[in-house]
Scaffold this active site. Sequence first.
Site, PDB file in Angstrom:
ATOM      1  N   GLY A   1       0.830  -1.213   0.019  1.00 44.02           N
ATOM      2  CA  GLY A   1       0.022  -0.045   0.120  1.00 44.02           C
ATOM      3  C   GLY A   1       0.936   1.097  -0.015  1.00 44.02           C
ATOM      4  O   GLY A   1       1.765   1.367   0.741  1.00 44.02           O
TER       5      GLY A   1
ATOM      6  N   ARG B   1       1.284  -5.443  -5.827  1.00 42.67           N
ATOM      7  CA  ARG B   1       1.301  -6.687  -5.064  1.00 42.67           C
ATOM      8  C   ARG B   1       1.867  -7.664  -6.175  1.00 42.67           C
ATOM      9  O   ARG B   1       1.146  -7.695  -7.357  1.00 42.67           O
ATOM     10  CB  ARG B   1      -0.030  -6.992  -4.257  1.00 42.67           C
ATOM     11  CG  ARG B   1      -0.069  -5.738  -3.328  1.00 42.67           C
ATOM     12  CD  ARG B   1      -1.218  -6.294  -2.293  1.00 42.67           C
ATOM     13  NE  ARG B   1      -1.654  -5.160  -1.746  1.00 42.67           N
ATOM     14  CZ  ARG B   1      -1.237  -4.607  -0.709  1.00 42.67           C
ATOM     15  NH1 ARG B   1      -0.119  -5.186   0.131  1.00 42.67           N
ATOM     16  NH2 ARG B   1      -1.642  -3.476   0.087  1.00 42.67           N
TER      17      ARG B   1
ATOM     18  N   ASP C   1       5.314  -4.776   6.248  1.00 41.88           N
ATOM     19  CA  ASP C   1       5.842  -6.323   6.558  1.00 41.88           C
ATOM     20  C   ASP C   1       5.983  -7.084   5.332  1.00 41.88           C
ATOM     21  O   ASP C   1       7.009  -7.878   5.275  1.00 41.88           O
ATOM     22  CB  ASP C   1       4.917  -6.898   7.851  1.00 41.88           C
ATOM     23  CG  ASP C   1       3.508  -6.933   7.404  1.00 41.88           C
ATOM     24  OD1 ASP C   1       3.019  -6.499   6.329  1.00 41.88           O
ATOM     25  OD2 ASP C   1       2.576  -7.560   8.112  1.00 41.88           O
TER      26      ASP C   1
ATOM     27  N   THR D   1       4.146   2.671   5.555  1.00 41.50           N
ATOM     28  CA  THR D   1       2.604   2.368   5.886  1.00 41.50           C
ATOM     29  C   THR D   1       2.020   3.021   6.705  1.00 41.50           C
ATOM     30  O   THR D   1       2.523   3.508   7.583  1.00 41.50           O
ATOM     31  CB  THR D   1       2.502   0.741   6.190  1.00 41.50           C
ATOM     32  OG1 THR D   1       1.297   0.232   6.621  1.00 41.50           O
ATOM     33  CG2 THR D   1       3.591   0.658   7.468  1.00 41.50           C
TER      34      THR D   1
ATOM     35  N   ASP E   1      -0.598   2.482   8.228  1.00 37.69           N
ATOM     36  CA  ASP E   1      -0.902   1.412   9.749  1.00 37.69           C
ATOM     37  C   ASP E   1      -0.378   1.524  10.796  1.00 37.69           C
ATOM     38  O   ASP E   1      -0.955   1.443  11.782  1.00 37.69           O
ATOM     39  CB  ASP E   1      -1.136   0.017   9.067  1.00 37.69           C
ATOM     40  CG  ASP E   1      -2.220  -0.099   7.894  1.00 37.69           C
ATOM     41  OD1 ASP E   1      -2.819   0.748   7.702  1.00 37.69           O
ATOM     42  OD2 ASP E   1      -1.951  -1.372   7.638  1.00 37.69           O
TER      43      ASP E   1
ATOM     44  N   ASP F   1       2.017  -0.507  12.137  1.00 35.42           N
ATOM     45  CA  ASP F   1       1.848  -1.838  12.612  1.00 35.42           C
ATOM     46  C   ASP F   1       3.236  -2.572  12.692  1.00 35.42           C
ATOM     47  O   ASP F   1       2.945  -3.552  12.644  1.00 35.42           O
ATOM     48  CB  ASP F   1       0.824  -2.468  11.676  1.00 35.42           C
ATOM     49  CG  ASP F   1       1.132  -2.694  10.143  1.00 35.42           C
ATOM     50  OD1 ASP F   1       2.215  -2.047   9.905  1.00 35.42           O
ATOM     51  OD2 ASP F   1       0.581  -3.282   9.673  1.00 35.42           O
TER      52      ASP F   1
ATOM     53  N   ARG G   1      -6.099  -2.207   9.341  1.00 37.78           N
ATOM     54  CA  ARG G   1      -6.238  -3.482   9.441  1.00 37.78           C
ATOM     55  C   ARG G   1      -6.428  -4.033  10.899  1.00 37.78           C
ATOM     56  O   ARG G   1      -7.412  -3.723  11.597  1.00 37.78           O
ATOM     57  CB  ARG G   1      -4.749  -4.132   8.750  1.00 37.78           C
ATOM     58  CG  ARG G   1      -5.020  -4.054   7.273  1.00 37.78           C
ATOM     59  CD  ARG G   1      -3.905  -4.748   6.531  1.00 37.78           C
ATOM     60  NE  ARG G   1      -2.470  -4.592   7.099  1.00 37.78           N
ATOM     61  CZ  ARG G   1      -1.286  -5.016   6.698  1.00 37.78           C
ATOM     62  NH1 ARG G   1      -1.541  -6.132   5.995  1.00 37.78           N
ATOM     63  NH2 ARG G   1      -0.312  -4.754   7.143  1.00 37.78           N
TER      64      ARG G   1
END
Length: 319
Positions: free
Chosen positions: A11, A72, A103, A125, A127, A129, A171
């Site tokens: 992303g 992707r 990741d 990212t 996120d 995360d 997510r």
Amino acid sequence: MKTIGILTSGGDAPGMNAAIRAVVRSAIYYDCKVYGINRGYKGLLEEDLIEMDLSSVGDIIHRGGTILKSSRCEEFKTEEGRLKGVKILKKYKIDYLVVIGGDGSFNGAQKLSELGFPAIGIPGTIDNDLAYTDYTIGFDTAMNTIIEAIGKIRDTSSSHERVNIIEVMGRYCGDLALYSGLAGGAETIIVPEVNIEVEEICNKLNATKKRGKRHSIIVLAEGVGNAQDLGKEIVNQTGADLRITVLGHVQRGGSPSAFDRILASKMGVRAVELLLDGKAARVVGVKDNKIIDMEINKALSMKKEFDKDTHEMVKILSR
């Protein structure tokens, strides 16, 4: 002369262009040649490479998205695909690879390193995360985008005395919901890391209504559940006039914040310096406002710790 390849994968995130700029310009400063690889690992396997110079990254530090594009690639998840990738990198006489992404992108960089090809990861990212770093590139910008949306939705919510559910990205990581909800003054924040029953949400809405407050903002992390289903339950139990806003990909776009531009610049330069020092299979991050690096496999094995103290603080402030 050494040659460095760079790609963005997964992303997109605001600040990726600032990182690309930092890698390209610092590499050229250290007398390296640079190839940009378009569309991530997919573009690598399709040999979509272009040599970059100082002008290639002019006027991009303020731009959202990624000039190298992203995608992707299922083929790269296979051993055969990765071996093909290494063969192409060597064909273009590329000595090192810088991978900007999350990741999944880091897993690809780790696999390349296991095949003997030196790679470094930069966390890009929204996120936030990745456990090894305090912040990822793009998180701050996305958070501020959400805060702006919350403010505008609150205006109309208060005007019509409504309950509004705002679904945000992230997510399975609740950081975007938590920090944007706190800064936006949300009455309820729902994240994957903390279980909350619908009854508890409804009881809070009823309690605030009794003391005269007839509008409320609920921030919901997308990894928790469906906003429509939650909205129906709340309406059934409280009779509230409720609206739902799913912010979606608007959170990925926009000019990166000053924080993300500076962070991306620092990380990009560090990545190049690590490679030229003979260090690979590592990722760059930030801890306690200092740029750090560590082994990719160690970084990926770390478990993200949710900020429970801040979550508890929100309960106090949102009464």
